[in-house]
Design a protein around this motif. Structure first.
Motif, PDB file in Angstrom:
ATOM      1  N   GLU A   1       5.284  15.820  -1.089  1.00  0.00           N
ATOM      2  CA  GLU A   1       3.917  16.338  -1.048  1.00  0.00           C
ATOM      3  C   GLU A   1       3.172  15.811   0.176  1.00  0.00           C
ATOM      4  O   GLU A   1       3.449  14.717   0.677  1.00  0.00           O
ATOM      5  CB  GLU A   1       3.170  15.929  -2.324  1.00  0.00           C
ATOM      6  CG  GLU A   1       3.721  16.561  -3.592  1.00  0.00           C
ATOM      7  CD  GLU A   1       2.948  16.123  -4.826  1.00  0.00           C
ATOM      8  OE1 GLU A   1       2.043  15.267  -4.685  1.00  0.00           O
ATOM      9  OE2 GLU A   1       3.241  16.632  -5.923  1.00  0.00           O
ATOM     10  N   ASP A   2       2.207  16.596   0.625  1.00  0.00           N
ATOM     11  CA  ASP A   2       1.412  16.182   1.778  1.00  0.00           C
ATOM     12  C   ASP A   2       0.655  14.890   1.491  1.00  0.00           C
ATOM     13  O   ASP A   2       0.448  14.069   2.400  1.00  0.00           O
ATOM     14  CB  ASP A   2       0.422  17.292   2.157  1.00  0.00           C
ATOM     15  CG  ASP A   2       1.119  18.496   2.757  1.00  0.00           C
ATOM     16  OD1 ASP A   2       2.256  18.344   3.245  1.00  0.00           O
ATOM     17  OD2 ASP A   2       0.530  19.595   2.732  1.00  0.00           O
ATOM     18  N   ALA A   3       0.265  14.699   0.240  1.00  0.00           N
ATOM     19  CA  ALA A   3      -0.465  13.480  -0.119  1.00  0.00           C
ATOM     20  C   ALA A   3       0.380  12.235   0.121  1.00  0.00           C
ATOM     21  O   ALA A   3      -0.126  11.187   0.554  1.00  0.00           O
ATOM     22  CB  ALA A   3      -0.903  13.550  -1.580  1.00  0.00           C
ATOM     23  N   SER A   4       1.684  12.336  -0.145  1.00  0.00           N
ATOM     24  CA  SER A   4       2.578  11.198   0.084  1.00  0.00           C
ATOM     25  C   SER A   4       2.715  10.907   1.576  1.00  0.00           C
ATOM     26  O   SER A   4       2.728   9.744   2.002  1.00  0.00           O
ATOM     27  CB  SER A   4       3.958  11.488  -0.520  1.00  0.00           C
ATOM     28  OG  SER A   4       3.867  11.650  -1.919  1.00  0.00           O
ATOM     29  N   LYS A   5       2.813  11.961   2.379  1.00  0.00           N
ATOM     30  CA  LYS A   5       2.897  11.770   3.830  1.00  0.00           C
ATOM     31  C   LYS A   5       1.602  11.171   4.373  1.00  0.00           C
ATOM     32  O   LYS A   5       1.623  10.269   5.221  1.00  0.00           O
ATOM     33  CB  LYS A   5       3.180  13.112   4.514  1.00  0.00           C
ATOM     34  CG  LYS A   5       4.509  13.741   4.117  1.00  0.00           C
ATOM     35  CD  LYS A   5       4.700  15.086   4.813  1.00  0.00           C
ATOM     36  CE  LYS A   5       6.004  15.743   4.394  1.00  0.00           C
ATOM     37  NZ  LYS A   5       6.217  17.048   5.060  1.00  0.00           N
ATOM     38  N   ASP A   6       0.461  11.671   3.861  1.00  0.00           N
ATOM     39  CA  ASP A   6      -0.836  11.153   4.307  1.00  0.00           C
ATOM     40  C   ASP A   6      -0.988   9.680   3.943  1.00  0.00           C
ATOM     41  O   ASP A   6      -1.519   8.881   4.728  1.00  0.00           O
ATOM     42  CB  ASP A   6      -1.971  11.963   3.679  1.00  0.00           C
ATOM     43  CG  ASP A   6      -1.995  13.402   4.168  1.00  0.00           C
ATOM     44  OD1 ASP A   6      -1.402  13.677   5.233  1.00  0.00           O
ATOM     45  OD2 ASP A   6      -2.595  14.256   3.481  1.00  0.00           O
ATOM     46  N   SER A   7      -0.519   9.310   2.757  1.00  0.00           N
ATOM     47  CA  SER A   7      -0.605   7.918   2.324  1.00  0.00           C
ATOM     48  C   SER A   7       0.215   7.021   3.237  1.00  0.00           C
ATOM     49  O   SER A   7      -0.229   5.917   3.617  1.00  0.00           O
ATOM     50  CB  SER A   7      -0.117   7.795   0.880  1.00  0.00           C
ATOM     51  OG  SER A   7      -0.047   6.442   0.481  1.00  0.00           O
ATOM     52  N   LEU A   8       1.418   7.478   3.609  1.00  0.00           N
ATOM     53  CA  LEU A   8       2.281   6.712   4.505  1.00  0.00           C
ATOM     54  C   LEU A   8       1.624   6.527   5.873  1.00  0.00           C
ATOM     55  O   LEU A   8       1.585   5.417   6.421  1.00  0.00           O
ATOM     56  CB  LEU A   8       3.622   7.441   4.645  1.00  0.00           C
ATOM     57  CG  LEU A   8       4.664   6.839   5.582  1.00  0.00           C
ATOM     58  CD1 LEU A   8       5.073   5.455   5.121  1.00  0.00           C
ATOM     59  CD2 LEU A   8       5.883   7.758   5.680  1.00  0.00           C
ATOM     60  N   GLU A   9       1.093   7.596   6.425  1.00  0.00           N
ATOM     61  CA  GLU A   9       0.454   7.518   7.739  1.00  0.00           C
ATOM     62  C   GLU A   9      -0.820   6.683   7.702  1.00  0.00           C
ATOM     63  O   GLU A   9      -1.116   5.932   8.641  1.00  0.00           O
ATOM     64  CB  GLU A   9       0.154   8.936   8.245  1.00  0.00           C
ATOM     65  CG  GLU A   9       1.406   9.747   8.556  1.00  0.00           C
ATOM     66  CD  GLU A   9       1.087  11.165   8.963  1.00  0.00           C
ATOM     67  OE1 GLU A   9       0.170  11.767   8.346  1.00  0.00           O
ATOM     68  OE2 GLU A   9       1.735  11.681   9.888  1.00  0.00           O
TER      69      GLU A   9
ATOM     70  N   ALA B   1       0.832  -1.214   0.000  1.00  0.00           N
ATOM     71  CA  ALA B   1       0.000   0.000   0.000  1.00  0.00           C
ATOM     72  C   ALA B   1       0.862   1.258   0.000  1.00  0.00           C
ATOM     73  O   ALA B   1       0.546   2.248  -0.672  1.00  0.00           O
ATOM     74  CB  ALA B   1      -0.925  -0.009   1.219  1.00  0.00           C
ATOM     75  N   ILE B   2       1.964   1.214   0.725  1.00  0.00           N
ATOM     76  CA  ILE B   2       2.866   2.364   0.757  1.00  0.00           C
ATOM     77  C   ILE B   2       3.531   2.560  -0.606  1.00  0.00           C
ATOM     78  O   ILE B   2       3.621   3.671  -1.130  1.00  0.00           O
ATOM     79  CB  ILE B   2       3.939   2.178   1.860  1.00  0.00           C
ATOM     80  CG1 ILE B   2       3.291   2.230   3.248  1.00  0.00           C
ATOM     81  CG2 ILE B   2       5.027   3.248   1.736  1.00  0.00           C
ATOM     82  CD1 ILE B   2       4.233   1.886   4.377  1.00  0.00           C
ATOM     83  N   GLU B   3       3.975   1.445  -1.194  1.00  0.00           N
ATOM     84  CA  GLU B   3       4.699   1.523  -2.459  1.00  0.00           C
ATOM     85  C   GLU B   3       3.833   2.047  -3.585  1.00  0.00           C
ATOM     86  O   GLU B   3       4.296   2.805  -4.448  1.00  0.00           O
ATOM     87  CB  GLU B   3       5.251   0.142  -2.819  1.00  0.00           C
ATOM     88  CG  GLU B   3       6.167   0.146  -4.027  1.00  0.00           C
ATOM     89  CD  GLU B   3       6.861  -1.188  -4.228  1.00  0.00           C
ATOM     90  OE1 GLU B   3       7.868  -1.228  -4.954  1.00  0.00           O
ATOM     91  OE2 GLU B   3       6.390  -2.197  -3.663  1.00  0.00           O
TER      92      GLU B   3
END
Length: 762
Positions: free
Chosen positions: A142-150, A100-102
């Motif tokens: 991007e914030d979207a990448s951080k949100d996806s990780l969290e 999911a992270i990848e």
């Protein structure tokens, strides 16, 4: 200089609308530039001249993939109590989370599956980790990448796993917290109490905010071009706000004193700018010298911080010299105290000269002399017992300085974060599962270019490193495509900030010296842990040359100001007392944890490497501020014929209350930054606040008058040959007073028409 500034003050007072408009337009232009500027890219942290940087540069040249500066995250998984992370259900959930992270962001370069590499699973089978690499830096993520990780981590937590995220992918910009506002509120209250007039209190705050707006706005506008990070602007704001308030405070206070002597408003503005303004110029110069002098350390980031803060101080000086006289023109009698305002109002119909005399009368007692204030009483107290006061001040600061002997320097990692952060919890999980040294691996770089058999030589290096004490693991050499450069990862057995790890770094470098001596290649050590060690050593090596440079240049400046050798020497020695006492306090609080909960210290550890030398630069400048403002008034009184004891009383009568208010304001402003989320800002805020406390109230209020009382007339001694060589900058305004004809009656300006034309010429 005093004459030029006198003319500038009168010009700004008369042309107040034009001067105010210039500053408003400038602030608007800078604000527009800051708002439209592109966001800064990743800050380039480099330490020229150290081995860790040399190794990093070599990797960047030979094997860029090994030194990629993209963001990274370590996603750490822990199985529920009594289970293994390798149990089928847990293993499946970890694999699903990594997938999911990848696939959750286009910025992800790779996400390693821990089960494809046994080294990524702890020996007890409870903890595993995945390294996630990104194509862009943490600042560009991007914030979207951080949100996806969290979000992926939260889903795994919902399934019963403990998931924490380390690395720099979730790195947030520094925040100062609400205590900064509290500092400004305290400053406002102190100003109101000091002046007894809301308008007079508001002027320093208004001009300081304008100065900080121009200074920090310029930094923000240039951040992308000069690669400045958020810490630079926060430190510039901290220092600019403090000195901006203080410089304006001194000029407004001198203006009120001139009005109390019976001078008309425009004349009082000119005299205040010519006398107190001269002190502001030289005080500002000492701060600027100290901050720009940080360039001698040869660390680009530190140099940028110093120059940016120095620029903000320069703006604060210019604002105080030009905008303050203009605003005094707008304020009129509203800047005066209540009694003086009433007296001026009562004779308003009789003209400006009558008003000036009425204001002067309001500041005198029944015997016609100036009323005795707290500053005068304190000066007389010190003059009666100078030896006891001197010993009390020196011994007290000496005791507080003792912890400074145990100062340990380092750079922060996730282990220094508060335990409430996911970065710190990930750090602790990795330490529990893989050993304390796992969080600080050493990247050993083997340069085999020109070697006949680099593979065999690298294997020999690996074997030698394995023999060293405190080594937990050594990974095989990984060569670049050209086959001439290899990286060897060494995992210490001790935590990154330990003395054992530092010893291991030096031991590996000794192995490298032996290899180089046999003409078989070169071995270098880099990585965050090695960089921390090198930076700390570089800071230690640079501290003495920095002190010599800054103190030497400032000593020359103060010799020009005071026309003395002993007064500048006393100022420098007093500064050293303040600095070591402040460093002792920092060690006690942030390294030992004393009163840590009071100052928001959640995790003790080494002091940030760059903090002491940055603190030394700023504190020296601020210490000289108080020296200049307080002792210049004494020098001025001495030049005009007063005895040494009388001059000390005069200096404290006019300066003690203002210096006290200025110090309290600085302490409040600096203390407001202790709530910052950035460790560097937090420590500097505390260290500057405590240093100002020591310098203003112990060194300048106790030690300075005691030493001057003991020296007597010798304090102002200057060899005749040196007096002839040194240019006379007339900071105390002796030439100005002569040109103004200070035998004039209250309310009058220059008696000589030629002097009037010269002084009012702009």
């Amino acid at each position: 200089m005093a004459t030029f500034l006198y003319r500038l003050g009168r010009f700004a007072f008369r042309r107040r609308r034009a001067v105010a408009l210039v500053w408003v337009v400038l602030l608007a232009l800078v604000g527009f530039g800051a708002a439209s500027a592109s966001s800064p890219g990743p800050s380039q942290f480099s330490i020229p001249g150290v081995e860790a940087q040399k190794a990093f540069d070599l990797l960047d040249q030979r094997n860029p993939s090994a030194s990629a500066d993209g963001a990274s995250a370590r996603v750490v998984f822990k199985a529920p109590e009594g289970q293994k992370i390798t149990d089928p259900a847990n293993k499946a959930e970890v694999t699903r989370t990594i997938s999911a992270i990848e696939h959750g962001s286009k910025e992800v370069a790779s996400a390693a599956n821990p089960f494809e590499n046994n080294a990524a699973v702890s020996k007890n089978g409870e903890i595993a980790y995945s390294t996630v690499s990104y194509k862009v830096s943490s600042m560009e993520l991007e914030d979207a990448s951080k949100d996806s990780l969290e979000h992926a981590a939260e889903q795994a937590q919902d399934k019963g796993l403990t998931v924490e995220i380390g690395g720099d992918a979730l790195q947030a910009e520094a925040e100062t917290g609400s205590t900064e506002v509290v500092g400004i509120v305290v400053a406002a209250v102190v100003l109101v109490i000091t002046f007894g007039a809301i308008v007079a209190a508001g002027l320093p705050l208004l001009t300081a905010l304008i100065g900080v707006g121009v200074g920090v706005g310029s930094i923000t506008a240039l951040a992308a071009t000069l690669h400045l990070d958020s810490t630079t602007s926060i430190l510039a704001m901290m220092i600019g706000l403090a000195v901006g308030i203080d410089y304006a405070l001194f000029i407004v206070s001198r203006y009120r004193a001139e009005r109390a002597e019976g001078k008309q408003p425009e004349e009082a503005a000119g005299r205040a700018t010519g006398t107190a303004g001269s002190a502001v110029v030289f005080a500002g110069l000492t701060v600027i010298i100290a901050l720009c002098g940080l360039a001698v350390v040869n660390i680009p980031m530190l140099t940028k911080m110093g120059v940016a803060a120095a620029g903000t101080v320069a703006v604060a000086v210019i604002v105080a010299l030009s905008l303050i006289p203009a605003l005094l023109g707008f304020a009129g009698d509203k800047v005066l105290g209540r009694e003086a305002r009433k007296a001026a109002k009562a004779v308003r119909d009789q003209g400006p000269e009558a008003q000036a005399r009425a204001v002067a009368e309001a500041h005198r007692g029944d015997d016609g002399e100036h009323k005795v204030n707290g500053g005068t009483r304190w000066a007389r107290f010190v003059l009666r017992r100078p030896v006891r006061v001197l010993l009390l001040g020196v011994i007290g600061l000496g005791v507080i300085a003792v912890p400074a002997t145990q100062l340990e320097l380092g750079l922060p990692d996730d282990g220094s974060q508060p335990t409430s952060t996911t970065q710190r919890r990930a750090y602790d999980l990795l330490s529990d599962g893989f050993g304390p040294g796992f969080n600080g691996p050493l990247m050993t770089v083997y340069d085999g270019k020109g070697v006949s058999d680099p593979q065999a030589e690298a294997a020999h290096v690996v074997a030698e490193i394995k023999k060293l004490p405190d080594v937990a693991a050594v990974l095989p050499a990984a060569f670049n495509p050209a086959g001439d450069t290899a990286t060897i990862t060494v995992v210490p057995d001790s935590k990154p900030s330990s003395h054992e790890t530092e010893t291991l770094v030096h031991s590996i470098r000794d192995v490298g010296k032996d290899v180089k001596a046999s003409d078989s290649g070169e071995v270098l050590v880099t990585g965050q842990t090695a960089m921390n060690i090198d930076v700390s050593q570089k800071m230690n090596d640079a501290l003495l040359p920095y002190l010599v440079l800054v103190v030497g240049l400032a000593f020359l400046l103060l010799m020009l100001v005071f026309r003395s050798i002993l007064v500048p020497l006393k100022a420098a020695l007093g500064f050293l007392l303040s600095v070591v006492a402040a460093l002792g306090s920092v060690v006690a609080v942030y390294q030992w944890g004393w009163l840590g909960s009071l100052f928001g210290v959640e995790q003790t550890g080494p002091i940030m490497s760059m903090m002491p030398i940055f603190m030394v630069g700023v504190v020296f400048g601020l210490a000289m501020d108080y020296e200049v403002f307080l002792v210049t008034r004494m020098r001025e009184a001495h030049v005009h014929g007063e005895s040494p004891a009388q001059a000390i009383e005069t200096g404290f009568r006019h300066g003690a209350r203002v210096v006290t208010a200025a110090a309290v304001i600085m302490i409040a402003v600096f203390a407001g930054f202790i709530g910052s989320s950035e460790q560097m800002v937090k420590m500097i805020g505390f260290s500057l606040a405590i240093a100002v406390l020591f310098d203003a109230f112990v060194v300048r209020m106790m030690i300075v008058p005691a030493v001057l009382a003991l020296l007597g007339r010798r304090a102002w001694w200057l060899p005749k040959w040196l007096d002839r060589i040194l240019p006379n900058v007339d900071v105390e305004g002796e030439k100005l007073h002569k040109a103004l004809g200070d035998g004039s009656s209250p309310g009058e300006g220059p008696q000589d028409p030629d002097a009037e034309r010269e002084l009012t010429r702009v």
